[in-house]
Write a protein that holds these residues in place. Structure first.
Motif, short mmCIF file in Angstrom:
data_model
loop_
_atom_site.label_atom_id
_atom_site.label_comp_id
_atom_site.label_asym_id
_atom_site.label_seq_id
_atom_site.Cartn_x
_atom_site.Cartn_y
_atom_site.Cartn_z
N VAL A 1 4.31 2.76 -23.78
CA VAL A 1 2.94 2.52 -24.23
C VAL A 1 2.28 1.43 -23.39
O VAL A 1 1.11 1.53 -23.03
CB VAL A 1 2.92 2.16 -25.74
N GLY A 2 3.04 0.40 -23.05
CA GLY A 2 2.51 -0.66 -22.19
C GLY A 2 2.12 -0.15 -20.81
O GLY A 2 1.08 -0.51 -20.27
N LEU A 3 2.96 0.70 -20.23
CA LEU A 3 2.63 1.30 -18.94
C LEU A 3 1.37 2.15 -19.03
O LEU A 3 0.53 2.13 -18.12
CB LEU A 3 3.79 2.17 -18.44
N SER A 4 1.23 2.86 -20.11
CA SER A 4 0.06 3.70 -20.29
C SER A 4 -1.21 2.87 -20.47
O SER A 4 -2.24 3.16 -19.86
CB SER A 4 0.26 4.62 -21.49
N LEU A 5 -1.12 1.84 -21.30
CA LEU A 5 -2.31 1.01 -21.56
C LEU A 5 -2.71 0.18 -20.34
O LEU A 5 -3.91 -0.04 -20.11
CB LEU A 5 -2.06 0.10 -22.76
N ARG B 1 -2.27 1.08 -17.32
CA ARG B 1 -2.58 2.04 -16.26
C ARG B 1 -1.85 1.71 -14.96
O ARG B 1 -2.42 1.74 -13.87
CB ARG B 1 -4.08 2.12 -16.03
N ILE B 2 -0.58 1.38 -15.11
CA ILE B 2 0.25 1.04 -13.96
C ILE B 2 0.73 2.29 -13.23
O ILE B 2 0.84 2.31 -12.01
CB ILE B 2 1.45 0.17 -14.41
N VAL B 3 1.00 3.34 -13.97
CA VAL B 3 1.49 4.58 -13.37
C VAL B 3 0.28 5.38 -12.87
O VAL B 3 -0.58 5.79 -13.65
CB VAL B 3 2.28 5.42 -14.41
N PRO B 4 0.17 5.57 -11.55
CA PRO B 4 -1.02 6.22 -11.00
C PRO B 4 -0.92 7.74 -10.97
O PRO B 4 0.16 8.32 -11.08
CB PRO B 4 -1.06 5.68 -9.57
N GLY B 5 -2.06 8.36 -10.84
CA GLY B 5 -2.15 9.79 -10.55
C GLY B 5 -1.62 10.70 -11.63
O GLY B 5 -1.78 10.48 -12.83
N ARG B 6 -0.99 11.76 -11.14
CA ARG B 6 -0.51 12.80 -12.03
C ARG B 6 0.57 12.32 -12.99
O ARG B 6 0.61 12.71 -14.14
CB ARG B 6 0.02 13.97 -11.20
N GLY C 1 0.86 9.35 -14.30
CA GLY C 1 0.19 8.63 -15.38
C GLY C 1 -0.48 9.57 -16.36
O GLY C 1 -0.48 9.33 -17.57
N TYR C 2 -1.05 10.63 -15.84
CA TYR C 2 -1.70 11.64 -16.68
C TYR C 2 -0.67 12.29 -17.61
O TYR C 2 -0.90 12.43 -18.81
CB TYR C 2 -2.35 12.68 -15.77
N TRP C 3 0.48 12.66 -17.04
CA TRP C 3 1.52 13.29 -17.85
C TRP C 3 2.15 12.31 -18.84
O TRP C 3 2.54 12.70 -19.93
CB TRP C 3 2.59 13.93 -16.96
N LEU C 4 2.23 11.03 -18.46
CA LEU C 4 2.73 10.02 -19.39
C LEU C 4 1.79 9.90 -20.59
O LEU C 4 2.24 9.86 -21.73
CB LEU C 4 2.86 8.66 -18.69
N ASP C 5 0.49 9.85 -20.33
CA ASP C 5 -0.48 9.79 -21.42
C ASP C 5 -0.38 11.02 -22.32
O ASP C 5 -0.39 10.90 -23.55
CB ASP C 5 -1.90 9.67 -20.88
#
Length: 98
Positions: A50-54, A56-61, A63-67
């Motif tokens: 949840v921290g990575l998602s909030l 926005r550390i994971v970029p691109g696709r 991060g999209y799939w993580l969300d």
């Protein structure tokens, strides 16, 4: 986040309904559950995701799939809670009537 809800509303609804069905058909167990170490580990992993998602550390696709993963898991867990609660309510009501 609204883009996920708009584009994947069918999948989110399916995740909610699948969680509802799983909560409804699962047997309520009054067992010991997870150990404290396992619960802390799972909670830690969830907090990191949840921290990575909030943040926005994971970029691109990725991060999209993580969300999307987090939203679908949340919808599934809400469906499980609702299905389990409704099943308990119906069974308790039937036991009172008998």
């Amino acid at each position: 986040m609204m883009a996920l809800a708009n584009f994947y509303w069918g999948w989110l609804l399916g995740s909610l309904l699948l969680g509802f069905a799983a909560g409804w058909i699962s047997v309520v167990q009054r067992g010991t559950g997870l150990s404290n170490n396992a619960a802390m580990g799972i909670g830690g992993v969830a907090a990191v995701l949840v921290g990575l998602s909030l943040a926005r550390i994971v970029p691109g696709r990725a991060g999209y799939w993580l969300d999307l993963f987090l939203v679908m898991i949340a919808a599934y867990l809400v469906g499980c809670a609702i299905g389990s609660w409704l099943r308990y309510w119906v069974v308790a009501r039937q036991m009172q009537g008998s």
